[in-house]
Scaffold this active site. Structure first.
Site, mmCIF file in Angstrom:
data_model
loop_
_atom_site.group_PDB
_atom_site.id
_atom_site.type_symbol
_atom_site.label_atom_id
_atom_site.label_comp_id
_atom_site.label_asym_id
_atom_site.label_seq_id
_atom_site.Cartn_x
_atom_site.Cartn_y
_atom_site.Cartn_z
ATOM 1 N N TYR A 280 0.788 -1.231 -0.049
ATOM 2 C CA TYR A 280 0.044 0.122 0.087
ATOM 3 C C TYR A 280 0.889 1.157 0.016
ATOM 4 O O TYR A 280 1.550 1.552 0.976
ATOM 5 C CB TYR A 280 -0.975 0.053 1.314
ATOM 6 C CG TYR A 280 -2.063 0.888 1.216
ATOM 7 C CD1 TYR A 280 -3.101 0.597 0.491
ATOM 8 C CD2 TYR A 280 -1.870 2.318 1.730
ATOM 9 C CE1 TYR A 280 -4.238 1.638 0.350
ATOM 10 C CE2 TYR A 280 -2.941 3.105 1.596
ATOM 11 C CZ TYR A 280 -4.102 2.852 0.910
ATOM 12 O OH TYR A 280 -5.023 3.859 0.955
ATOM 13 N N TYR A 330 -5.881 5.363 -7.624
ATOM 14 C CA TYR A 330 -6.224 4.955 -6.287
ATOM 15 C C TYR A 330 -7.201 3.980 -6.208
ATOM 16 O O TYR A 330 -8.491 4.373 -6.522
ATOM 17 C CB TYR A 330 -6.376 6.307 -5.526
ATOM 18 C CG TYR A 330 -6.678 5.831 -4.051
ATOM 19 C CD1 TYR A 330 -5.854 6.113 -2.952
ATOM 20 C CD2 TYR A 330 -7.923 5.740 -3.557
ATOM 21 C CE1 TYR A 330 -5.850 5.435 -1.956
ATOM 22 C CE2 TYR A 330 -8.350 5.344 -2.249
ATOM 23 C CZ TYR A 330 -7.345 5.264 -1.416
ATOM 24 O OH TYR A 330 -7.101 5.080 -0.211
#
Ligand SMILES: [Zn+2]
Lengths: 378, 144
Positions: A280, A330
């Site tokens: 991440y 995203y």
């Protein structure tokens, strides 16, 4: 108690970028349709639904939780359902929750969905940070800048180390046809990037996107005849740091330091066994901190580890070969899962990591409070 | 970044009456903590008092905001985590110096500042800390 083996049967996603005129619900249903088609399953096969709505739409609309709205729209009457609340760790934790439900027999085919119109919604990530907004504490960048500054002060990490992470992400994305930001970045471009919250500049920050991604998890005993090469869920875990900013460790270590090595060990693995690291990457500093937390390098050595293109295409450990949050788009973290599955299936085309057998997917969220780890295997 | 306290302002007048920085103090185990909460995070006792702190500490980490997020906070301004001498840490601003001069480990002292209808504990470079022979009191530092 024996647990059923869980596999990833299908993945799908929309375009990512500025998708004017679309809605989150519209995007989510598109991603679900694509994931279901990829799995070779029909709507009637779905008996579980776990959702991760992004920050712009939020987990509730009025009193209605997100999974109710999406489930109603998709005509579902699932045996297991919910919406995750772990911020950026929610996509990975949705997979985890689905895997636990399938493993213990509560459902057999579970859809996990991320979606949002974060780019087309003004100020999606510019939120005030609770009581501390009285001091001008806004957004996610300033928060991670506090961790970045600690790393620099403790270990001598430099902005050039952060730049390596951003440059690698853009180099990966150049090989990813659907990536939102495919133009390459070099050190001069990084240095020219405007400061947001020192020491983090715009190039240290991930993208904001409109888009949706979905993953279908399935009990292994239900996969006979399905078209895609199955990808197995080998292990998963979570760790959280729910203390206040008064905790002296808060900006120095991630909860990943607890759940990362433990989850790898649960699968009988160490960091050295990981072929595909889907970390991440909301900010460059978080990639460095995770490389340390998971044991790819020692604490404080993240900067040295990434130097010389080692996490870029063809590097010793390619991190986020699709470009990740920094350049692919995203996708909450669900796109990380999608890319891990493609790499393990061997269908990542121009960016395929040869012989990829083990993938690590991480999620990191809120005020550096949450972490989730997922290990997938071929 | 900080609004100067105007003498005619009732809020500014009350700034002068702020006793000092306080932390929650657990009467069962002695833990000092911030922010103030109804239970001790170590032993879960609900016998919580207050203890006056020195108001001095150092910058544990900081960032200089360069992008504007809110009209009340025009950049640049320094958001910092302050490690107070007595242990607890808190988020605040470093004021009274150029943002570029702030460093991790820099000694700071509290300075109460009115902001809107609130009085906030902000931190400025602790001149006294740089000089061990200084006879200045905490109160004097707070009124810089
Ligand atoms: Zn106590």
């Amino acid at each position: 108690m024996t647990s059923r083996q869980v596999i990833v049967a299908g993945v799908g996603h929309t375009a990512f970028g500025r998708l004017t005129g679309r809605t989150a619900l519209d995007l989510e249903t598109e991603a679900c349709r694509l994931a279901l088609r990829d799995a070779g399953l029909a709507p009637g096969d779905i008996d579980g639904l776990i959702t991760d709505p992004g920050p712009a739409q939020g987990v509730l609309q009025g009193i209605e939780p997100h999974y109710v709205r999406l489930g109603r729209t998709l005509g579902l009457a699932p045996d297991f359902a919910g919406t995750e609340l772990l911020g950026g760790a929610s996509s990975v934790s949705s997979i985890q929750r689905a895997a636990m439900a399938i493993g213990s027999g509560l459902c057999s085919v579970c859809l996990c969905v991320y979606g949002d119109m974060a780019l087309s919604t003004e100020g999606s990530f510019a939120y005030p940070r609770g009581e501390e907004a009285a001091f001008g504490f806004f957004g996610a960048t300033g928060l991670h800048a506090l961790a970045a500054r600690r790393h620099m002060a403790r270990f001598g990490t430099r902005r050039e180390h952060f730049a390596e992470v951003a440059i690698a992400a853009r180099a990966h994305a150049a090989r990813t046809p659907h990536a939102q930001l495919r133009t390459p970045l070099d050190i001069d471009g990084y240095r020219a990037s405007r400061m947001i919250a020192e020491p983090l500049c715009l190039a240290d920050c991930c993208l904001v996107s409109d888009g949706a991604a979905a993953v279908v998890l399935c009990a292994a005993d239900r996969t006979a005849g399905l078209p895609a090469r199955p990808v197995r869920v080998l292990a998963h875990g979570q760790a959280h740091s729910l203390g206040t900013f008064s905790n002296p460790e808060h900006f120095d270590t991630l909860p990943a330091a607890r759940c990362g090595p433990v989850t790898l060990a649960r699968a009988g693995l160490t960091a050295g066994d990981v072929d595909v690291a889907m970390l991440y990457d909301c900010f460059t500093i978080v990639v460095l901190m995770q490389l340390e937390a998971y044991g790819f390098c020692k604490p404080g050595e993240g900067g040295d580890f990434v130097t010389g293109g080692r996490i870029g295409p063809g590097g010793a450990l390619p991190v986020n070969p699709s470009g990740g949050l920094m350049a692919e788009g995203y996708g909450g973290g669900m796109l990380h899962v999608v890319e891990a599955v493609r790499q393990l299936r061997g269908t990542a085309e121009g960016r395929q990591i040869a012989g990829a057998e083990i993938a690590l997917v991480s999620g990191h969220g809120l005020a550096m409070n949450t972490h989730a780890t997922l290990i997938l295997g071929r | 970044m900080t609004r100067p306290a105007r003498p005619e302002s009732p809020v500014a007048a009350s700034v002068e009456t702020v006793a000092g920085l306080e932390a929650a103090a657990c009467r069962a185990c002695g833990k000092l903590f911030l922010p103030v909460a109804p239970v001790c995070p170590d032993c879960w006792s609900n016998r919580i008092g207050r203890r006056r702190l020195s108001g001095r500490g150092e910058v544990a980490t900081f960032t200089i905001y360069r992008q504007a997020y809110d009209a009340d906070f025009p950049p640049p301004y320094v958001l910092a985590v302050i490690a107070l001498r007595e242990g607890p840490r808190m988020v605040s601003n470093v004021i009274g110096c150029a943002p570029e001069s702030v460093r991790v480990g820099m000694k700071v002292a509290v300075r109460f500042v009115a902001r809107g209808d609130r009085i906030l504990p902000l931190f400025a470079p602790d001149v006294g800390a740089a000089d061990p022979d200084s006879t200045r009191t905490d109160e004097e530092n707070q009124r810089d």
